[in-house]
Design a protein around this motif. Sequence first.
Motif, mmCIF file in Angstrom:
data_model
loop_
_atom_site.group_PDB
_atom_site.id
_atom_site.type_symbol
_atom_site.label_atom_id
_atom_site.label_comp_id
_atom_site.label_asym_id
_atom_site.label_seq_id
_atom_site.Cartn_x
_atom_site.Cartn_y
_atom_site.Cartn_z
ATOM 1 N N ASN A 83 0.823 -1.226 0.000
ATOM 2 C CA ASN A 83 0.000 0.000 0.000
ATOM 3 C C ASN A 83 0.854 1.272 0.000
ATOM 4 O O ASN A 83 0.331 2.369 0.108
ATOM 5 C CB ASN A 83 -0.968 0.010 1.183
ATOM 6 N N GLY A 84 2.165 1.129 -0.089
ATOM 7 C CA GLY A 84 3.041 2.299 -0.194
ATOM 8 C C GLY A 84 3.626 2.779 1.123
ATOM 9 O O GLY A 84 4.456 3.684 1.142
ATOM 10 N N THR A 176 2.601 7.323 -9.175
ATOM 11 C CA THR A 176 3.269 6.085 -8.723
ATOM 12 C C THR A 176 2.406 4.834 -8.894
ATOM 13 O O THR A 176 2.913 3.727 -8.869
ATOM 14 C CB THR A 176 3.650 6.203 -7.239
ATOM 15 N N VAL A 178 0.550 3.593 -6.689
ATOM 16 C CA VAL A 178 0.699 2.833 -5.444
ATOM 17 C C VAL A 178 -0.331 3.366 -4.457
ATOM 18 O O VAL A 178 -0.498 4.582 -4.330
ATOM 19 C CB VAL A 178 2.127 3.029 -4.855
ATOM 20 N N ARG A 190 1.070 4.285 -13.970
ATOM 21 C CA ARG A 190 2.365 4.812 -13.522
ATOM 22 C C ARG A 190 3.060 5.547 -14.660
ATOM 23 O O ARG A 190 3.128 5.028 -15.774
ATOM 24 C CB ARG A 190 3.253 3.649 -13.031
#
Length: 196
Positions: A83-84, A176, A178, A190
Amino acid sequence: MLREFHCIQDCSDCCINRQYYPSVDYGKIGVLLLPEEKKEMENQAESYKLKVSIYPRVGIGMNKKSDGPRQVIAYQLMGSNINGDYCPLLDIRSNNRSPHGGFNCLIYNERPLSCRAYPVIKENNTHAKLDCNCKFSCQYSNQVNKNLLESEFSALTRIKNNFEWFEDQTIWRYATHVGEKRFIKFLLPRGWYLQK
Ligand code: SF4
Ligand code: SF4
């Protein structure tokens, strides 16, 4: 009267939680790295045998051949969770703890400028303004006494000096892709997106 800043007991939030920026569709950002910090960060990760992902973050100018920026002016060290979240350099496995009880940074003495500046985002003659996501800021105040924050200001100034010269340029941001599962459908593919 302005409060003195101190880290909240046992907090490691700023090394764990990553924000969606500038909006959810761009995905979660990583730890900001200046271009000259990228190689150093890769070397540091390698010395701990850690696999890290470093994406571009902000670019400037037009590169017509690649439909992207001419120059990358900031990178980002991505979190290790799907989840980053969770900086990969945060030591969550050992029992070592920082003086205020949070998890240790494996590279504390060599950490990036953005980590050295945090949570200060602005200063004026009388006080410092803190990032609203810092736990101290949430619990007490985002305006604190400037005392004891010299090293944060110095790091912030170095970051700002790095970005000042490109103010009038075309800006690109890197999405990203993400984030949390529930937001996946909103995330841009992305890559680079033109800002102005
Ligand atoms: S800077 Fe703020 S968020 Fe980070 S550890 Fe200290 S109190 Fe927590
Ligand atoms: S490099 Fe260190 S200080 Fe910076 S976010 Fe990662 S663990 Fe925290």
